[in-house]
Write an enzyme that holds these catalytic residues in place. Sequence first.
Site, PDB file in Angstrom:
ATOM      1  N   HIS A 230     -17.677   0.648 -35.098  1.00 57.81           N
ATOM      2  CA  HIS A 230     -17.526   1.778 -34.161  1.00 57.81           C
ATOM      3  C   HIS A 230     -16.580   1.287 -33.211  1.00 57.81           C
ATOM      4  O   HIS A 230     -17.010   1.656 -32.158  1.00 57.81           O
ATOM      5  CB  HIS A 230     -18.843   1.158 -33.690  1.00 57.81           C
TER       6      HIS A 230
ATOM      7  N   SER B 193     -23.947  -2.124 -33.273  1.00 54.11           N
ATOM      8  CA  SER B 193     -24.318  -1.064 -32.951  1.00 54.11           C
ATOM      9  C   SER B 193     -25.116  -0.784 -32.795  1.00 54.11           C
ATOM     10  O   SER B 193     -26.074   1.018 -32.007  1.00 54.11           O
ATOM     11  CB  SER B 193     -24.513  -0.103 -34.402  1.00 54.11           C
TER      12      SER B 193
ATOM     13  N   LYS C 255     -15.922   7.948 -39.283  1.00 55.73           N
ATOM     14  CA  LYS C 255     -17.276   7.394 -37.416  1.00 55.73           C
ATOM     15  C   LYS C 255     -16.172   8.771 -37.173  1.00 55.73           C
ATOM     16  O   LYS C 255     -15.969   9.874 -37.081  1.00 55.73           O
ATOM     17  CB  LYS C 255     -17.382   6.446 -37.480  1.00 55.73           C
TER      18      LYS C 255
END
Length: 399
Positions: free
Chosen positions: A214, A186, A245
């Site tokens: 991610h 990240s 996310k």
Amino acid sequence: MYDKYKKHLEETLQAIKDAGTYKRERLITSKQSSAITVDQNGKEIHALNFCANNYLGLADDQRLIDAAEKMMARRGFGMSSVRFICGTQDVHLELEKAISRYFGTEDTILYAACFDANGGLFGSLLTDEDAIISDQLNHASIIDGVRLCKAKRYRYLNGDMADLEEKLKEAQAQRFRIIATDGVFSMDGNVAPLDKICELAEKYDAMVMVDESHSAGVVGKTGRGVTEQYGVRGKVEIITGTLGKAFGGAVGGFTTGKKEIIELLRQTSRPYLFSNSLPPSLVGAGIETFRILEESTELHDRLMDNVAYFQEKIKKLGFDLLPTQSAIVAVMIYDAAKAAEFAARMQEEGIFVTGFSYPVVPKDKARIRVQLSAAHTHEQIDRCIAAFDKIGHDLGILK
């Protein structure tokens, strides 16, 4: 006692502030989206948001809102129980099957968050006879999950396959081995070389665990993560991820993979056994998310277009970027003080980004982390680029 402890707390908090790492929360007074309204000292301001994990722009998607409302009407507000007592509804199983289809895995288990999925993983599967070989830049949830396990710990340099191979050689002394890695890291936006990791796993008789938090919805031809990116779908034993996310931006996590692993987690994983089930509204929105993604790659394609558009523009200005195949673009400032000032100045321009410096990233590697979304328009990206151009020249970063 508390009077003495209070003084200790005050000194600790002041030390955090003095180090420049004190976290101040931004108060959003609108829906989460590419453009948001923020309360700043009692005054509402409008800003473009380039620091959220809302990769597919689904956080305020009306289809998810409607699905959540409908499911809440059908199945209630909350479950008031853990899964194995009386907290499992048919829709929980439906969402688990949708996640398995998306990743091409055998079975899935839901958690309250991916932090719980990672925290409850290793200790359920391994003992002190076994080994975990973990990338040095793995997320805190993986690190904490490893700490909760009695297995022998090895750590290899980020994405360094030669170092991973050396650690795997050392770990031959243990019974079972799991290589653990983030799919996308990240802070840098780089992607784990999962094809090479799988080759080494096969060579040295290890399993592979990858956290797709991610990378899911972002990486790969259709956004199905690093297993798709590197052609190893179905070969990775364990995938963890989040609904918080790309998949709607709410909460909820999951572990998906080999059916026997998932079955054992249902029996022994403490965060699963001792946490309430996901509420029906979140489950309904999750089911709708995967229905949308199975029907079309439109959101993923738009995201990738935005990433390419931003990178092309920011490079032309003369900024240094870390290599990325994800929606995270690290714009290097190097100097910690300038990075903090840069982020503050960007906010004055109505652009929300986040500056990172040591100890979150290595010394002299301070950067502005920009996160693109399918919800961003090219016009909004142009406004962000213009702010980078102005402040970059003001601070002497651009000549």
